[in-house]
Design a protein around this motif. Structure first.
Motif, PDB file in Angstrom:
ATOM      1  N   ASN A 277       1.453  -0.887   0.274  1.00  0.00           N
ATOM      2  CA  ASN A 277      -0.105  -0.337  -0.089  1.00  0.00           C
ATOM      3  C   ASN A 277       0.583   1.227  -0.238  1.00  0.00           C
ATOM      4  O   ASN A 277       0.119   2.241   0.005  1.00  0.00           O
ATOM      5  CB  ASN A 277      -0.914  -0.157   1.500  1.00  0.00           C
ATOM      6  N   ASN A 278       2.074   0.866   0.739  1.00  0.00           N
ATOM      7  CA  ASN A 278       2.913   2.268   0.606  1.00  0.00           C
ATOM      8  C   ASN A 278       3.659   2.388  -0.654  1.00  0.00           C
ATOM      9  O   ASN A 278       4.407   1.197  -1.134  1.00  0.00           O
ATOM     10  CB  ASN A 278       3.991   2.311   1.393  1.00  0.00           C
ATOM     11  N   SER A 279       4.549   3.456  -1.176  1.00  0.00           N
ATOM     12  CA  SER A 279       5.411   3.936  -2.319  1.00  0.00           C
ATOM     13  C   SER A 279       6.907   3.251  -2.044  1.00  0.00           C
ATOM     14  O   SER A 279       7.154   3.482  -0.837  1.00  0.00           O
ATOM     15  CB  SER A 279       5.003   4.839  -3.251  1.00  0.00           C
ATOM     16  N   HIS A 280       7.467   2.936  -2.901  1.00  0.00           N
ATOM     17  CA  HIS A 280       8.449   2.210  -2.697  1.00  0.00           C
ATOM     18  C   HIS A 280       9.479   3.276  -3.557  1.00  0.00           C
ATOM     19  O   HIS A 280      10.362   2.940  -3.629  1.00  0.00           O
ATOM     20  CB  HIS A 280       9.281   1.126  -3.207  1.00  0.00           C
ATOM     21  N   HIS A 281       8.789   4.698  -3.978  1.00  0.00           N
ATOM     22  CA  HIS A 281       9.722   5.852  -5.019  1.00  0.00           C
ATOM     23  C   HIS A 281      10.928   4.680  -5.649  1.00  0.00           C
ATOM     24  O   HIS A 281      11.399   5.681  -5.802  1.00  0.00           O
ATOM     25  CB  HIS A 281       9.932   6.239  -4.089  1.00  0.00           C
ATOM     26  N   GLY A 282       9.670   4.275  -6.991  1.00  0.00           N
ATOM     27  CA  GLY A 282      11.660   3.809  -7.153  1.00  0.00           C
ATOM     28  C   GLY A 282      12.708   3.108  -6.881  1.00  0.00           C
ATOM     29  O   GLY A 282      13.406   2.567  -7.377  1.00  0.00           O
ATOM     30  N   LEU A 283      12.567   2.909  -5.329  1.00  0.00           N
ATOM     31  CA  LEU A 283      13.532   1.837  -5.169  1.00  0.00           C
ATOM     32  C   LEU A 283      13.408  -0.349  -4.918  1.00  0.00           C
ATOM     33  O   LEU A 283      12.633   0.050  -4.745  1.00  0.00           O
ATOM     34  CB  LEU A 283      13.929   2.945  -3.407  1.00  0.00           C
ATOM     35  N   GLU A 284      14.277  -0.270  -4.780  1.00  0.00           N
ATOM     36  CA  GLU A 284      15.055  -1.422  -4.147  1.00  0.00           C
ATOM     37  C   GLU A 284      14.442  -2.069  -3.405  1.00  0.00           C
ATOM     38  O   GLU A 284      14.987  -1.176  -2.522  1.00  0.00           O
ATOM     39  CB  GLU A 284      15.906  -2.329  -5.655  1.00  0.00           C
ATOM     40  N   PHE A 285      14.220  -3.984  -2.689  1.00  0.00           N
ATOM     41  CA  PHE A 285      13.892  -3.290  -1.565  1.00  0.00           C
ATOM     42  C   PHE A 285      14.934  -5.031  -0.920  1.00  0.00           C
ATOM     43  O   PHE A 285      14.273  -5.558  -2.127  1.00  0.00           O
ATOM     44  CB  PHE A 285      12.252  -4.086  -1.129  1.00  0.00           C
ATOM     45  N   MET A 286      15.248  -4.697   0.076  1.00  0.00           N
ATOM     46  CA  MET A 286      16.031  -6.035   0.391  1.00  0.00           C
ATOM     47  C   MET A 286      14.985  -6.613   2.006  1.00  0.00           C
ATOM     48  O   MET A 286      15.407  -5.974   3.087  1.00  0.00           O
ATOM     49  CB  MET A 286      17.486  -5.235   0.959  1.00  0.00           C
ATOM     50  N   ALA A 287      14.834  -7.437   1.770  1.00  0.00           N
ATOM     51  CA  ALA A 287      13.604  -7.811   2.439  1.00  0.00           C
ATOM     52  C   ALA A 287      14.748  -8.418   3.640  1.00  0.00           C
ATOM     53  O   ALA A 287      15.446  -9.423   3.508  1.00  0.00           O
ATOM     54  CB  ALA A 287      12.115  -8.936   1.689  1.00  0.00           C
ATOM     55  N   PRO A 288      13.697  -8.220   4.952  1.00  0.00           N
ATOM     56  CA  PRO A 288      14.457  -9.281   6.029  1.00  0.00           C
ATOM     57  C   PRO A 288      13.604 -10.378   6.442  1.00  0.00           C
ATOM     58  O   PRO A 288      12.232 -10.407   6.453  1.00  0.00           O
ATOM     59  CB  PRO A 288      14.109  -8.277   7.207  1.00  0.00           C
ATOM     60  N   VAL A 289      14.683 -10.994   7.166  1.00  0.00           N
ATOM     61  CA  VAL A 289      13.520 -12.407   7.239  1.00  0.00           C
ATOM     62  C   VAL A 289      14.816 -13.144   8.590  1.00  0.00           C
ATOM     63  O   VAL A 289      15.756 -13.071   8.806  1.00  0.00           O
ATOM     64  CB  VAL A 289      13.897 -14.067   6.129  1.00  0.00           C
ATOM     65  N   ARG A 290      13.843 -13.493   9.827  1.00  0.00           N
ATOM     66  CA  ARG A 290      14.717 -13.926  11.134  1.00  0.00           C
ATOM     67  C   ARG A 290      14.150 -14.876  11.375  1.00  0.00           C
ATOM     68  O   ARG A 290      12.426 -15.490  11.018  1.00  0.00           O
ATOM     69  CB  ARG A 290      14.216 -12.494  11.709  1.00  0.00           C
ATOM     70  N   PRO A 291      14.788 -16.036  12.156  1.00  0.00           N
ATOM     71  CA  PRO A 291      14.129 -17.784  12.378  1.00  0.00           C
ATOM     72  C   PRO A 291      12.838 -16.638  13.446  1.00  0.00           C
ATOM     73  O   PRO A 291      11.733 -17.581  14.611  1.00  0.00           O
ATOM     74  CB  PRO A 291      14.909 -18.335  12.804  1.00  0.00           C
ATOM     75  N   GLN A 292      12.957 -16.458  15.101  1.00  0.00           N
ATOM     76  CA  GLN A 292      12.878 -15.945  16.097  1.00  0.00           C
ATOM     77  C   GLN A 292      13.552 -14.657  17.135  1.00  0.00           C
ATOM     78  O   GLN A 292      14.529 -13.632  16.538  1.00  0.00           O
ATOM     79  CB  GLN A 292      13.172 -17.369  16.857  1.00  0.00           C
TER      80      GLN A 292
END
Length: 813
Positions: A277-292
């Motif tokens: 729902n929010n603009s990324h303003h043309g930037l690529e994204f590094m997604a976070p992933v954590r186990p706990q």
């Protein structure tokens, strides 16, 4: 040392020109990690420098992790109010001999992480350039480690704006970046490992970039330009929506963004919505992933629903169009329990899951499951269990708007449909499921759970939980424990001191080419034993790095010894070690009518295994050979009649010391006690030095160097003709039994107190008793003598036999 994971790698050319490996430790065959790193999709793992493999290069059962961080009284009771700084640690190793052990440890870490197919570490820079700061030095060392490995593994610089860079000027940050670049460029190696985009621009990904204003980052860009450093900024935010627009519109060379993400499973759905729902303003994204996420020092936990948070955040990364990168949080941040590196209480579980999802993300296609795997997850205490310690000054709680669930989970990777089961306290919960990734949960309750996969009415795989669940606790612990793997390459924890082999669910195949011809191979004694009949040469997959201290112990029962009975550990499928110089036999003859083959070791004269009975055996394997072994071989050879019949049971692999009295000079102990009152004193060894008979009024010792930790166990068998007045054993660093309390009294008519402890007291004439004494519960330190006492001042009639004395580290205990 940390066990090498990539074994039995067979490269197979595929139609598209890529390569796949046979990775038996995982439910899928992984593409070559080098090829995975060529994908435009990138995966990095957050590296937190306070927690390397070793802090002080000491043996893992007595190093700083143990005495400083895990012990509630560590660091002068600094962490006593919450029961210790950490709840687990990296897999312990023995002290290294190399002077640059810290760099060699990092080489091991780089190789271990690189085997996942990831692109590198995001290194959390806690310090500005400072040659005296350990965190700065560890940055330089990990650069050196990655360069020496030279497999395409990179280091992305992540200056921490909440730590060493929270108040410094932009020029100081730029100067620190330049120092790292110069170190990379001027190394002894001819390649650079700091991560750059394809166009050569250096990537800087500041942690909590929003803690400094946009103007700071524009000044930083100017400073970098003055230093002729071409770079891009990839800022990481805590709640990206409030900052991204200002950063995207700045002159700070911003090309992408990341976020630290959430720690509770219930919150992840909201993050997905926010990304949509929010603009990324043309930037690529590094997604976070954590186990706990669990923080003892804050007495705070987050409900990740065992493996669900990890899998759900990977799902977000897989389905977010702008996610060109993933950051796994973390490799080794034990203070927040987000680590995926193989560790003492999460073992390889999250590491293995990461391997699967890394391949999925990079190839943009779910890997085919070609072998079954089971993983289990659970806390070892209810979240609301009451601690008994008066030191804990408050309850451990979950974050607001986060409801604890307290469940046991079985996560299955299945090649075909089956039934998965969880059993605890005699109650079994089953679920018929299809192929693919399947999860089954049951409410957490006291006891030890077990886990099964069933097909067509037969058990395919079975595992028992490594940890008991209990509400009888001293301190609170919200860490999710985990373990599991495949049948083809079951993992053991060699650095944990000992491993008992449960034969159920193992894969048994022929050993040594055409030797295996006829007969049976079956499980016995509730799966703790393995029986061979006929003419059988069999093996099971058992990964174990044999050290000079490795012991192989078991019970052997023979009905018919045939021609040869043998056992051993091997790193291939051939008992002949052709091509190895010098050639080192890996198989031990323990019985049989034929002589010893030249390619075998002879252990049949040390222990005579007789027909019709059961014999305990302990083989000091590490005295014969060392190295990474992948198979346990068990042989009942009988080419002529195929009538051999032998049972192997209660098999354990230990890291310790088996006492061979023939290797030592036996001398007096206890001052004037030995032979006192003119009584005889005798100590005679037999059975290849593994048995010692004491008689008369004997106080004896041998010079045995051993560092006793809180995990040290002393085990032996004792046959007693006459216990005399005082019968005992112990470890000491001198010959005076009165100056320190070291003595374990086992029997006798007198009592030695206050110089020791009574393990038992009484007469045991004509009986054999097995003893297992947790010495580390009574005293620790470097000992130089093993002493044995059969005291009888009165009439010198004591007569006892000590047999199979061994010391080892029971780290699991």
């Amino acid at each position: 040392m940390i066990q090498r994971l990539i074994s039995c790698l067979c490269l197979v050319a595929l139609a598209n020109g890529t390569y796949a490996q046979t990775t038996l430790q995982w439910p899928f065959d992984q593409d070559s990690p080098v090829l995975l790193r060529q994908s435009p999709k990138k995966v990095f793992i957050h590296y937190f420098s306070p927690f390397p493999v070793s802090i002080d290069n000491k043996d893992g059962w007595g190093d700083y992790y143990e005495i400083g961080y895990l012990d509630p009284h560590g660091e002068n009771d600094k962490h006593i109010s919450y029961g210790g700084y950490l709840r687990q640690r990296p897999l312990p190793r023995k002290a290294r001999s190399e002077s640059d052990w810290y760099t060699q440890d990092m080489v091991d870490e780089v190789e271990l992480a690189a085997a996942l197919g990831v692109d590198g570490f995001t290194y959390n820079m806690l310090s500005v350039k400072d040659s005296s700061n350990v965190h700065w030095l560890r940055l330089l060392r990990i650069i050196d480690a990655a360069e020496s490995v030279d497999n395409g593994f990179k280091i992305m610089l992540m200056p921490d704006m909440s730590a060493g860079y929270k108040s410094v000027g932009a020029d100081v940050l730029a100067d620190s970046i330049k120092a790292a670049v110069d170190h990379d460029y001027n190394s002894d190696f001819k390649h650079e490992v700091l991560y750059r985009l394809a166009d050569g621009r250096l990537v800087i990904s500041p942690y909590s970039a929003h803690l400094r204003p946009v103007s700071f980052w524009e000044d930083f860009a100017d400073e970098m330009d003055a230093l002729n450093l071409d770079f891009v900024l990839w800022p990481l935010f805590q709640g990206w929506t409030g900052y991204i627009e200002d950063f995207a519109q700045s002159d700070a060379n911003v090309v992408g963004f990341s976020d630290w993400g959430v720690s509770a499973y219930a919150w992840q759905a909201g993050r997905k919505i926010s990304l949509n729902n929010n603009s990324h303003h043309g930037l690529e994204f590094m997604a976070p992933v954590r186990p706990q996420d669990f923080r003892p020092k804050n007495k705070m936990g987050y409900e990740g629903l065992n493996s669900a948070l990890f899998r759900e955040q990977w799902d977000t990364a897989l389905n977010e169009p702008d996610a060109s990168m993933v950051q796994i949080i973390s490799w080794n941040d034990y203070s927040e329990a987000t680590e995926i590196t193989p560790s003492t209480h999460t073992r390889y579980a999250f590491y293995d899951l990461a391997a699967y999802y890394v391949s999925w993300f990079k190839n943009e296609q779910q890997p085919a499951i070609i072998r079954d795997a089971l993983y289990y997850f659970y806390r070892v205490q209810p979240h609301d269990a009451e601690p008994s310690s008066a030191y804990q000054d408050g309850p451990f709680v979950f974050s607001a708007q986060d409801t604890p669930q307290s469940e046991i989970e079985l996560l299955a990777f299945l090649t075909s449909p089956g039934t998965i089961e969880i059993t605890i306290n005699g109650q079994t919960t089953s679920s018929a499921v299809g192929s693919g990734i399947q999860s089954l949960t049951v409410p957490l309750q006291a006891g030890v759970p077990s886990f099964r996969l069933i097909r067509n009415g037969s058990t395919v795989m079975e595992m028992k939980g490594n940890w008991e669940i209990t509400d009888n606790i001293e301190f609170s612990n919200l860490l999710v424990h985990a373990d599991g793997g495949t049948l083809e390459a079951p993992r053991v924890m060699p650095a944990l001191g000992e491993h008992t082999i449960n034969f159920i669910g193992q894969s048994y195949t022929a050993y040594s080419h055409n030797q295996d011809s006829s007969g049976t191979s079956t499980l016995i004694n509730n799966t703790t034993g393995w029986r061979l009949t006929g003419n059988r040469w069999r093996k099971l997959g058992l990964h174990w790095p044999v050290t000079e201290n490795t012991l192989l112990e078991f019970d052997l029962s023979i009905t018919n010894q045939g021609e040869l009975i043998g056992i051993g550990l091997d790193n291939d499928n051939d008992y002949i070690t052709t091509g190895i110089s010098p050639e080192t036999p890996r198989i031990f003859k323990v019985a049989g009518a034929h002589g010893v083959p030249s390619e075998w070791n002879d252990f049949s004269t040390t222990y005579y295994a007789h027909a019709g009975g059961s014999d305990y055996m302990c083989i000091p394997v590490g005295e014969y050979f060392t190295g990474d072994m992948v198979n346990l071989a068990f042989i009942a050879d009988d080419d002529s009649a195929a009538s051999a019949d032998v049972c192997l049971s209660n098999l354990r692999i230990l890291e310790g010391k088996l006492v061979d009295f023939d290797d030592y000079i036996i001398s007096s102990y206890g001052g004037v006690q030995d032979g006192q009152q003119g009584m005889p004193s005798s100590a005679v060894s037999s059975d290849g030095g593994l048995k010692l008979e004491l008689s008369g009024n004997a106080w004896k010792c041998i010079p045995l160097d051993y560092k006793v930790s809180k995990y040290t166990v002393l085990e032996f068998e004792l046959f007693c003709h006459d216990a005399g007045e005082i019968l005992g054993i112990g470890l000491d660093n001198d010959t005076d039994f009165q100056d320190e309390k070291r003595f374990f009294q086992l029997a006798g008519s007198d009592v030695l107190l206050p110089y020791g402890w009574q393990e038992s007291n009484g007469q045991y004439a004509g009986t054999t008793t097995f003893y297992s004494i947790a010495v580390g519960d009574f005293y620790t330190g470097t000992m130089t003598k093993l002493f044995l006492v059969a005291d009888d001042d009165d009439n010198g009639s004591a007569a006892v036999i000590f047999k199979n004395i061994k010391l080892y580290e029971d780290y699991v205990r």
